[in-house]
Design a protein around this motif. Structure first.
Motif, PDB file in Angstrom:
ATOM      1  N   TYR A  28       0.824  -1.213   0.000  1.00 49.90           N
ATOM      2  CA  TYR A  28       0.000   0.000   0.000  1.00 49.90           C
ATOM      3  C   TYR A  28       0.855   1.260   0.000  1.00 49.90           C
ATOM      4  N   ASP A  29       2.050   1.147   0.547  1.00 52.37           N
ATOM      5  CA  ASP A  29       2.936   2.312   0.575  1.00 52.37           C
ATOM      6  C   ASP A  29       3.615   2.556  -0.774  1.00 52.37           C
TER       7      ASP A  29
ATOM      8  N   PRO B 153       3.942   3.657  -4.623  1.00 53.90           N
ATOM      9  CA  PRO B 153       3.249   4.729  -5.353  1.00 53.90           C
ATOM     10  C   PRO B 153       2.072   4.190  -6.161  1.00 53.90           C
ATOM     11  N   LEU B 154       1.026   4.942  -6.198  1.00 54.15           N
ATOM     12  CA  LEU B 154      -0.198   4.694  -6.971  1.00 54.15           C
ATOM     13  C   LEU B 154      -1.087   3.575  -6.427  1.00 54.15           C
TER      14      LEU B 154
ATOM     15  N   ALA C 189      -2.362   3.234  -3.553  1.00 55.06           N
ATOM     16  CA  ALA C 189      -3.471   3.791  -2.764  1.00 55.06           C
ATOM     17  C   ALA C 189      -4.667   4.144  -3.648  1.00 55.06           C
ATOM     18  N   TRP C 190      -4.378   4.501  -4.917  1.00 51.50           N
ATOM     19  CA  TRP C 190      -5.474   4.851  -5.827  1.00 51.50           C
ATOM     20  C   TRP C 190      -6.283   3.622  -6.264  1.00 51.50           C
TER      21      TRP C 190
END
Lengths: 171, 592
Positions: A101-102, A104-105, A107-108
């Motif tokens: 989750y950390d 990049p992207l 989380a989207w």
């Protein structure tokens, strides 16, 4: 203008009566099903949609499946939530989830949402059975549908328009 | 690969993405401008204007130019204006679905500037009513006005006017000086009648003395009349002598009344006591209510802006799982915002320069776990340091404000109310220290204001003495050179209450009281002396006159009776009457 108005009809007929192989039809159905089950408005759906459009699977079947399975998706949400909850709160995997989750992207992607995760797992789980079930059906039904549809004058007109468009006659 | 990828689809879309990217570079500013204006107007409730927005997607930077935010409570005034606001967006956070402003700068910030056009969005919306603070202050002033009215009514100038009607001795003196002369007039009339009778008898005695034929027959008759006259004269003298004790009793009553009046005057002419707090609250209540109201409005507005409660989206489809602490970062966060501006404070001709920082401004403070902190400092005309912290991490909101203002020039102001007493205060230098804590909605704090080099000009209502009282109070105000006001705030933010403690009330009561007391003693002593002299001289004159008249009466009666006795004796000798016995009885009578 007329050609543009006929677009949806032409697109439907093309979905059923193109020269695509049954495998392409089955893959389109599978992708459409997964997209339909997932809640929209996240990177996961965007990526799957791009795959649907970017690969040589049957677009018509894929879009139709996405529309139909959206309604199934709503009905399956409670089950997907429970499934997603079990998977996402599975303690041994939390570290991996956290690291992923950390990135990049990620989380989207909304993959930390229980319904998104649940529906994706459900879709992935149903993908192979759906492919296996739909492939023979498409193999049996596709030639018959193509030959029966092509008998109609309207279909021929629509295909003529399509060819004309490809050759630049709509300009 | 060539077979599986539909290049006829992919390539046009890649080109389209590139075109959209370029379009965004030009259209995004307009979109952002619109969204900033809309969200700002929703937040403030008044017009938000900006001239231009520049964005750089690659540079992750947004700059807003010429921003003006209108005051929702004042149609033609801005809450603040800024030349530009520059925001540096953290790209890595954007990839993690978080909108984090790494640093920002607000330049050219100015508060309370005038607008040419109305800043009201919807004129039909109800404007702010007179606040609770102002109505509370009005009620407090009205409650104190009665005590101050009674206190001011004790001004000697007014007191003398009302005093005479309540004294007893002047009436007694007036009665004494009119009644006793009238009484003596009545006695003198009686005396005149007795003398007339005596003269008549003298004539009759002379007549019969010269006519011996009638002598024998008339003499006995005349002697009987002489005897009757003698009896009447004795009765008259007795009555005249009885007046003396009554006169002395009346004189004594006047003396007693005078002593009573003097005691009453001494008792009545005392300057009343007034609680200094009552005067402080009366004079400073309205002024301080205005300042407290302003502070409360700013605190309410700051709370509204800085920590507006964000409604967490209610997901209809599932719930979000937080995997790690790093995920608990808020979605929207301004890490640090530098503020730089200038402005004018009322009463200062020179501008002040403002610098400060806002740290940790977020819509999800619980997730952020730290309070939002604001630090501002000014330089130039006035030195102001302000620190605020808005903590929403606990169960209830906790806000803390500290303000320290030095070299603050306060504009001229009017203390009090024209119905009773006004003090015009000239512009003065001040220092303000304030500390406020808001836990939930409950308010607790202190404000300490010290004003130096003050000049006060009093105006007392005409019915309470007008200019005469003004001049007396002016003399008393000469000792007051500074005002210190300590306000203890409590209650709630919507309904605050406060207690004012100030040296103004105590010093004013003391200096005016002292000055009035001295004036009162001076006037009282003068008045008592005058009163005493007037009373004493009037009574003494009256008594002296009465004594003279009494002596004159007695002397004239004695003379007349002596003359009559001589004639009677002579007549008796001639008639061969027993003169010895007659003369003896007459002699005794006259001798009496």
């Amino acid at each position: 203008m007329f050609v543009w108005l006929l677009g949806p009809v032409r697109f439907t007929v093309k979905a059923l009566a193109t020269h695509d192989s049954p495998r392409q039809l089955a893959l389109g159905l599978v992708l459409g099903m997964v997209i339909g089950l997932l809640p929209k408005g996240n990177l996961t759906v965007l990526i799957l949609g791009s795959v649907l459009f970017a690969t040589r699977v049957n677009l018509g079947i894929g879009l139709a499946a996405a529309a139909v399975f959206s309604w199934f998706g709503l009905a399956l949400d409670p089950f997907a939530h429970k499934l997603g909850w079990i998977v996402l709160t599975y303690q041994p995997l939390r570290g991996i989830y956290a690291r992923l989750y950390d990135l990049p992207l990620v989380a989207w992607s909304d993959l930390n949402n229980t319904v998104v995760a649940g529906q994706l797992i459900l879709g992935a789980y149903l993908a192979y059975p759906a492919y296996c079930i739909s492939l023979p059906i498409f193999k049996w039904i596709h030639p018959r549908v193509v030959s029966s549809i092509r008998k109609y004058r309207m279909t021929r007109i629509l295909f003529g328009i399509d060819l004309g468009m490809r050759w630049g006659l709509n300009r | 690969m060539k077979r599986i990828v539909r290049w006829s689809y992919v390539l046009p879309r890649l080109i389209a993405v590139a075109l959209i990217w370029m379009l965004l570079e030009y259209c995004l500013p307009q979109l952002l401008k619109w969204s900033f204006i809309q969200s700002g107007q929703t937040l403030v409730g008044a017009k938000v204007e900006m001239n231009q927005v520049q964005t750089s997607i690659l540079g992750m930077r947004t700059v807003l130019y010429d921003i003006a935010v209108a005051d929702p409570n004042e149609e033609f005034r801005n809450l603040f204006e800024a030349d530009d606001i520059e925001l540096d967006i953290e790209a890595s956070s954007l990839l993690k679905r978080r909108f984090v402003i790494r640093s920002g700068r607000i330049r050219g910030l100015q508060f309370g500037t005038r607008r040419k056009t109305s800043g009201i969005i919807d004129a039909s919306l109800e404007r702010s009513k007179p606040s609770y603070v102002e109505s509370w202050a009005r009620r407090a002033i009205q409650a104190n006005a009665k005590q101050i009215d009674a206190w001011l009514d004790d001004i000697p100038a007014n007191l003398e006017h009302n005093l005479c009607r309540d004294l007893k001795s002047p009436n007694l003196v007036k009665d004494f000086t009119t009644r006793w002369p009238a009484e003596y007039e009545r006695f003198e009339q009686q005396a005149r009648m007795l003398r007339s009778r005596g003269k008549q008898l003298e004539h009759q005695f002379r007549d019969i003395r010269d006519n011996p034929l009638r002598y024998a027959a008339e003499l006995s008759n005349l002697l009987a009349k002489v005897h009757a006259l003698r009896c009447d004269t004795e009765t008259f003298i007795s009555a005249l002598q009885q007046l003396q004790p009554q006169l002395e009793a009346d004189h004594q009553a006047i003396e007693e009344a005078k002593q009573h009046d003097l005691a009453w005057i001494r008792d009545r002419l005392k300057f009343g006591y007034l609680e200094p707090e009552v005067l402080s609250e009366y004079l400073l209540g309205q002024e301080m209510a205005g300042r407290i109201g302003a502070v409360v409005r700013w605190v309410q507005f700051a709370r509204h802006l800085a920590c507006r409660k964000k409604l967490e989206p209610i997901r209809s489809r599932g719930s979000d799982i937080l995997f790690s602490r790093s995920q608990s970062h808020p979605d929207y966060l301004i890490r640090s915002l530098a503020v730089e501006g200038s402005g004018h404070l009322s009463g200062h001709s020179e501008p002040i320069h403002l610098v400060g920082t806002v740290v940790g401004l977020t819509t999800q403070p619980k997730r952020y776990g730290r309070p939002t902190r604001v630090k501002l400092a000014t330089s130039g005309a006035a030195k102001i340091r302000m620190e605020a912290s808005f903590d929403r991490t606990g169960k209830e909101p906790l806000d803390h404000f500290t303000v320290d203002c030095r070299n603050l020039r306060l504009p001229a102001s009017t203390l009090g109310d024209d119905q009773l007493l006004i003090l015009d205060m000239a512009s003065s230098m001040a220092r303000l220290e304030a500390e406020l804590t808001l836990r939930g909605d409950s308010l607790d704090g202190t404000l300490h204001l010290v004003q130096d080099q003050i000049r006060l000009t009093p105006h007392v209502a005409q019915r309470l003495g007008g200019q005469a009282a003004d001049s007396m109070i002016t003399a008393g105000l000469g000792n007051i050179h500074n005002i210190s006001v300590a306000i203890q705030l409590s209650g709630t933010l919507s309904e605050p209450s406060w207690n004012i403690e100030s040296n103004l009330g105590s010093e004013l009561v003391a200096s005016i009281g002292n000055m009035w007391h001295q004036e009162l003693i001076r006037r009282r002593d003068r008045w008592i002396a005058q009163f005493q002299n007037e009373m004493d001289s009037q009574v003494a004159n009256s008594i002296e006159q009465l004594r003279t008249r009494r002596m004159a009466l007695l002397t004239s009666l004695q003379t007349d009776q002596a003359d009559l006795a001589a004639i009677v004796t002579d007549s008796a000798h001639r008639a061969g009457l027993p003169v010895n016995s007659l003369s003896r009885s007459l002699g005794e009578w006259i001798a009496r």
